[in-house]
Design a protein around this motif. Structure first.
Motif, PDB file in Angstrom:
ATOM      1  N   SER B 157      11.173 -30.168 124.581  1.00 23.44           N
ATOM      2  CA  SER B 157      11.923 -29.800 123.381  1.00 23.44           C
ATOM      3  C   SER B 157      12.986 -28.776 123.753  1.00 23.44           C
ATOM      4  N   CYS B 174      19.056 -34.520 122.906  1.00 24.63           N
ATOM      5  CA  CYS B 174      18.058 -35.244 122.111  1.00 24.63           C
ATOM      6  C   CYS B 174      18.645 -36.478 121.428  1.00 24.63           C
ATOM      7  N   ILE B 176      20.534 -36.357 118.750  1.00 21.93           N
ATOM      8  CA  ILE B 176      20.407 -36.110 117.308  1.00 21.93           C
ATOM      9  C   ILE B 176      21.757 -35.643 116.774  1.00 21.93           C
ATOM     10  N   GLU B 180      21.675 -35.316 110.779  1.00 24.81           N
ATOM     11  CA  GLU B 180      20.210 -35.494 110.789  1.00 24.81           C
ATOM     12  C   GLU B 180      19.507 -34.144 110.692  1.00 24.81           C
ATOM     13  N   VAL B 181      20.032 -33.185 111.416  1.00 24.04           N
ATOM     14  CA  VAL B 181      19.421 -31.849 111.414  1.00 24.04           C
ATOM     15  C   VAL B 181      19.543 -31.222 110.030  1.00 24.04           C
ATOM     16  N   PHE B 184      17.096 -32.660 107.732  1.00 26.33           N
ATOM     17  CA  PHE B 184      15.760 -32.094 107.985  1.00 26.33           C
ATOM     18  C   PHE B 184      15.630 -30.704 107.334  1.00 26.33           C
ATOM     19  N   ALA B 200      13.780 -29.324 119.090  1.00 27.47           N
ATOM     20  CA  ALA B 200      13.324 -30.705 118.853  1.00 27.47           C
ATOM     21  C   ALA B 200      13.200 -31.426 120.180  1.00 27.47           C
ATOM     22  N   LYS B 202      13.006 -35.573 122.015  1.00 28.88           N
ATOM     23  CA  LYS B 202      13.677 -36.862 121.816  1.00 28.88           C
ATOM     24  C   LYS B 202      12.999 -37.709 120.745  1.00 28.88           C
ATOM     25  N   GLN B 203      11.728 -37.399 120.475  1.00 29.30           N
ATOM     26  CA  GLN B 203      11.009 -38.145 119.433  1.00 29.30           C
ATOM     27  C   GLN B 203      11.269 -37.518 118.058  1.00 29.30           C
ATOM     28  N   ARG B 204      12.243 -36.628 118.004  1.00 26.08           N
ATOM     29  CA  ARG B 204      12.642 -35.949 116.760  1.00 26.08           C
ATOM     30  C   ARG B 204      11.493 -35.136 116.153  1.00 26.08           C
ATOM     31  N   ARG B 205      10.717 -34.518 117.013  1.00 29.02           N
ATOM     32  CA  ARG B 205       9.667 -33.622 116.512  1.00 29.02           C
ATOM     33  C   ARG B 205      10.248 -32.229 116.494  1.00 29.02           C
ATOM     34  N   TYR B 206      10.443 -31.724 115.273  1.00 33.15           N
ATOM     35  CA  TYR B 206      11.132 -30.445 115.108  1.00 33.15           C
ATOM     36  C   TYR B 206      10.155 -29.270 115.092  1.00 33.15           C
TER      37      TYR B 206
END
Lengths: 126, 215
Positions: B157, B174, B176, B180-181, B184, B200, B202-206
């Motif tokens: 991340s 990432c 992103i 998108e951010v 979120f 975050a 690459k799997q968009r886990r923030y």
């Protein structure tokens, strides 16, 4: 914020210090230059006894002024001025009279150079 | 002799005070701005010690000015990410998903030999282990390895927002977009200016950390 405060205080202290040093140098060296001009005038008007007294006084004043400038200016330049000032009354009393004017103009030139050395002119900065 | 000894004591005390004021950053990994100050300080401190004909103030005044500038610039860098990037630059990804980024290496004027050496210094001897390597702004290379290859460990991340400002390289890393951010953040009911750190993978886990005043 505490460190920014320290920085501001430091910059202020340096600015005030520079201003005061410049003013002190200007005042002390201007006074010596005025005395030098008076000595030259007395000498040219052939008041030899008065000229000798004035030169001795100039030598004394130079020593005390240079002591006060020692923490601000390079010591080598101050020593050069001090040596010249000490020699002036001796030359006037015992030496060749023509040498006196030469040494006096050297002394004046050195004082002028030192006086202008700390001014924020472009040539001084570069 | 006595004058030199006294001057040494004064400069020694002043330099200790200087490093206490400028903080621990000066003693660790140096950013460009800190390296410049440290180099200048060491030279300035030596001048009045070597030349007794020079007034001590000629050495102390520039040291005071440098310390003040360093403190002001580091405070400004903390306030403004743009200024911080201008002075220190951005971290550069040199290995991305195990692939060497040749353009990035050229940009950094870093040879593969240099990179290999830096990786060895990080304890990485097998290139196959490396998932990501990032050239940090202080010149160090940070490495993210995938030694156990487990899916859980393969998520590096990176920061996307730092103190309310977007980190472009993090977004690119990432894949992103800013939009998108922002979506979120809207979901989290957190305005951009309230974000201290958003990371975050690459799997968009923030992972969001709000500023204390917005908690």
């Amino acid at each position: 914020m505490k460190r920014v405060g320290v920085a501001v205080v430091l910059l202020l202290a340096v600015s005030i210090g520079c201003f005061l040093a410049l003013r002190t140098e200007k005042r002390l060296l201007s006074s010596l230059l005025t005395q030098t001009a008076q000595v030259e005038q007395l000498y040219r008007q052939e008041y030899k006894a008065e000229a000798i007294t004035a030169t001795e006084q100039l030598a004394d004043n130079t020593q005390s002024t240079l002591r006060r400038c020692a923490c601000l200016l390079p010591h080598s330049t101050l020593t050069e001025i001090s040596v010249l000032a000490t020699a002036l009354p001796v030359i006037l009393k015992d030496g060749n009279q023509d040498d006196f004017l030469t040494e006096l103009s050297k002394f004046r030139m050195l004082l002028t150079v030192v006086k202008q050395m700390e001014y924020p002119y472009l040539e001084n900065i570069l | 002799m006595l004058i030199s000894a006294l001057r040494t004591v004064i400069i020694y005390v002043v330099l200790i005070a200087v490093f206490r004021i400028t903080g621990k950053r000066q003693l660790g990994e140096l950013q460009p701005i800190e390296l410049v100050v440290t180099l200048l300080l060491s030279d300035l401190a030596v001048l009045p010690l070597q030349e007794s004909g020079m007034p001590l103030l000629s050495g102390l005044v520039p040291i005071a000015v440098l310390v003040a500038l360093e403190l002001l610039l580091s405070a400004w860098m903390m306030k403004s990410n743009g200024f911080s990037r201008l002075i220190s630059g951005n971290p550069v990804v040199v290995i991305h998903e195990g692939k060497l980024q040749q353009k990035a290496l050229r940009q950094l004027r870093l040879t593969v030999e240099d990179l290999t050496e830096a990786l060895r210094q990080q304890g990485v001897f097998d290139w196959q282990e490396i998932e990501y390597a990032i050239a940090e702004t202080n010149g160090k290379i940070s490495v993210f390895t995938v030694a156990d290859k487990s899916e859980e460990k393969r998520k590096a991340s990176v920061p996307l927002i730092n103190d309310g400002s977007f980190i472009t390289w993090g977004l690119e890393f990432c894949g992103i977009t800013k939009q998108e951010v922002l979506t979120f953040l809207k979901k989290k009911k957190c305005p951009l200016r309230a974000v201290l750190l958003l990371t975050a993978d690459k799997q968009r886990r923030y992972s969001l950390t709000k500023k204390e005043e917005h908690l």
